[in-house]
Design a protein around this motif. Structure first.
Motif, PDB file in Angstrom:
ATOM      1  N   HIS A   7      63.312   3.978  71.987  1.00  0.00           N
ATOM      2  CA  HIS A   7      61.904   4.084  71.593  1.00  0.00           C
ATOM      3  C   HIS A   7      61.700   4.949  70.352  1.00  0.00           C
ATOM      4  O   HIS A   7      60.704   4.777  69.649  1.00  0.00           O
ATOM      5  CB  HIS A   7      61.055   4.639  72.740  1.00  0.00           C
ATOM      6  N   ASP A   8      62.620   5.861  70.067  1.00  0.00           N
ATOM      7  CA  ASP A   8      62.450   6.733  68.904  1.00  0.00           C
ATOM      8  C   ASP A   8      62.743   6.007  67.595  1.00  0.00           C
ATOM      9  O   ASP A   8      61.950   6.030  66.660  1.00  0.00           O
ATOM     10  CB  ASP A   8      63.350   7.967  69.019  1.00  0.00           C
ATOM     11  N   ASN A   9      63.885   5.351  67.532  1.00  0.00           N
ATOM     12  CA  ASN A   9      64.339   4.766  66.265  1.00  0.00           C
ATOM     13  C   ASN A   9      64.564   3.260  66.284  1.00  0.00           C
ATOM     14  O   ASN A   9      64.922   2.684  65.271  1.00  0.00           O
ATOM     15  CB  ASN A   9      65.631   5.456  65.820  1.00  0.00           C
ATOM     16  N   TYR A  10      64.412   2.630  67.458  1.00  0.00           N
ATOM     17  CA  TYR A  10      64.628   1.184  67.593  1.00  0.00           C
ATOM     18  C   TYR A  10      65.992   0.775  67.019  1.00  0.00           C
ATOM     19  O   TYR A  10      66.103  -0.124  66.209  1.00  0.00           O
ATOM     20  CB  TYR A  10      63.489   0.407  66.933  1.00  0.00           C
ATOM     21  N   GLN A  11      67.041   1.458  67.515  1.00  0.00           N
ATOM     22  CA  GLN A  11      68.399   1.186  67.057  1.00  0.00           C
ATOM     23  C   GLN A  11      69.217   0.373  68.043  1.00  0.00           C
ATOM     24  O   GLN A  11      70.278  -0.118  67.704  1.00  0.00           O
ATOM     25  CB  GLN A  11      69.116   2.505  66.747  1.00  0.00           C
ATOM     26  N   TYR A  12      68.763   0.248  69.309  1.00  0.00           N
ATOM     27  CA  TYR A  12      69.462  -0.559  70.298  1.00  0.00           C
ATOM     28  C   TYR A  12      68.467  -1.148  71.284  1.00  0.00           C
ATOM     29  O   TYR A  12      67.362  -0.621  71.457  1.00  0.00           O
ATOM     30  CB  TYR A  12      70.534   0.243  71.042  1.00  0.00           C
ATOM     31  N   LYS A  67      56.597  -1.457  70.283  1.00  0.00           N
ATOM     32  CA  LYS A  67      55.989  -1.519  68.952  1.00  0.00           C
ATOM     33  C   LYS A  67      56.683  -2.619  68.151  1.00  0.00           C
ATOM     34  O   LYS A  67      57.781  -2.429  67.636  1.00  0.00           O
ATOM     35  CB  LYS A  67      56.146  -0.186  68.233  1.00  0.00           C
ATOM     36  N   LEU A  68      56.012  -3.754  68.050  1.00  0.00           N
ATOM     37  CA  LEU A  68      56.615  -4.899  67.368  1.00  0.00           C
ATOM     38  C   LEU A  68      57.011  -4.559  65.938  1.00  0.00           C
ATOM     39  O   LEU A  68      58.094  -4.947  65.488  1.00  0.00           O
ATOM     40  CB  LEU A  68      55.659  -6.097  67.379  1.00  0.00           C
ATOM     41  N   GLU A  69      56.154  -3.826  65.221  1.00  0.00           N
ATOM     42  CA  GLU A  69      56.450  -3.527  63.816  1.00  0.00           C
ATOM     43  C   GLU A  69      57.766  -2.761  63.668  1.00  0.00           C
ATOM     44  O   GLU A  69      58.458  -2.899  62.667  1.00  0.00           O
ATOM     45  CB  GLU A  69      55.294  -2.779  63.145  1.00  0.00           C
ATOM     46  N   LYS A  70      58.156  -1.978  64.670  1.00  0.00           N
ATOM     47  CA  LYS A  70      59.424  -1.254  64.629  1.00  0.00           C
ATOM     48  C   LYS A  70      60.591  -2.139  65.073  1.00  0.00           C
ATOM     49  O   LYS A  70      61.738  -1.887  64.718  1.00  0.00           O
ATOM     50  CB  LYS A  70      59.355   0.000  65.512  1.00  0.00           C
ATOM     51  N   TYR A  71      60.294  -3.186  65.848  1.00  0.00           N
ATOM     52  CA  TYR A  71      61.329  -4.086  66.353  1.00  0.00           C
ATOM     53  C   TYR A  71      61.708  -5.148  65.313  1.00  0.00           C
ATOM     54  O   TYR A  71      62.820  -5.674  65.337  1.00  0.00           O
ATOM     55  CB  TYR A  71      60.835  -4.764  67.636  1.00  0.00           C
ATOM     56  N   LEU A  72      60.789  -5.468  64.423  1.00  0.00           N
ATOM     57  CA  LEU A  72      61.048  -6.491  63.409  1.00  0.00           C
ATOM     58  C   LEU A  72      62.265  -6.122  62.569  1.00  0.00           C
ATOM     59  O   LEU A  72      62.613  -4.962  62.435  1.00  0.00           O
ATOM     60  CB  LEU A  72      59.822  -6.664  62.512  1.00  0.00           C
ATOM     61  N   GLY A  73      62.887  -7.137  61.978  1.00  0.00           N
ATOM     62  CA  GLY A  73      64.053  -6.920  61.133  1.00  0.00           C
ATOM     63  C   GLY A  73      65.301  -7.504  61.774  1.00  0.00           C
ATOM     64  O   GLY A  73      65.234  -8.318  62.683  1.00  0.00           O
ATOM     65  N   LYS A  74      66.435  -7.066  61.283  1.00  0.00           N
ATOM     66  CA  LYS A  74      67.714  -7.637  61.704  1.00  0.00           C
ATOM     67  C   LYS A  74      68.354  -6.825  62.822  1.00  0.00           C
ATOM     68  O   LYS A  74      68.380  -5.594  62.782  1.00  0.00           O
ATOM     69  CB  LYS A  74      68.674  -7.703  60.511  1.00  0.00           C
TER      70      LYS A  74
END
Length: 170
Positions: A117-122, A29-36
């Motif tokens: 996949h749940d929180n896109y933290q790593y 999910k690109l929208e969840k991957y975006l950011g820093k």
């Protein structure tokens, strides 16, 4: 000779392959991957040599691609180094397989092969071959057990994790 051949192949194909034993994540999910994202560890290359406090920022481009801004601090030169590139999905937006370019028409693989996949933290990211590896996180620090688990996953995929550089974020 082998390196010259690899360079020639990369120039002709853009180095957008997937290393053997590496599988891009599905349900990306690109929208969840975006950011820093912060670089926790990497296999070193000339374009990042000597850099600390390395981060990558991903945002949408007007053409539907992804703007990639990589940034790191060079203590030797006492200044920040920044590179801005663009990325596009290779096989569709549901798979963590993109091609990225910082140098005009030449592209290299950006393969997300482990992801929270749940929180896109790593995330674990590979380039076109096993000499490229990045361990990324949303925070400059990562839980040691999780870091060790991800490094073991990279080792099992065939990466030389003994050569990892652990990035300082002080």
């Amino acid at each position: 000779m082998k390196k010259i051949l690899l360079l020639l192949v990369c120039l002709l194909t853009g180095c957008t392959g997937i290393p053997e034993g590496v599988k891009p994540v599905d349900n990306f999910k690109l929208e969840k991957y975006l950011g820093k994202w912060y670089e926790i560890a990497r296999l070193d290359h000339s374009f990042e040599k000597g850099l600390s406090r390395v981060s990558a920022e991903y945002s949408l481009r007007p053409d539907g691609g992804v703007k990639v801004t990589n940034r790191g601090y060079s203590a030797k030169n006492n200044k920040w180094k920044e590179a801005v590139g663009k990325a596009y999905f290779v096989k569709g937006p549901g798979q963590g397989f993109l091609k990225v370019s910082f140098f005009g028409p030449l592209y290299g693989s950006y393969v997300v092969f482990a992801l929270d996949h749940d929180n896109y933290q790593y995330a674990l990211v590979s380039g076109p071959d096993k000499s490229y590896l990045w361990l990324l996180a949303r925070s400059p620090k990562m839980n040691e057990d999780l870091k060790n688990e991800l490094i073991a996953k990279a080792r099992a995929a065939g990466f030389d994790t003994d050569k990892l550089i652990y990035v300082k974020h002080d």
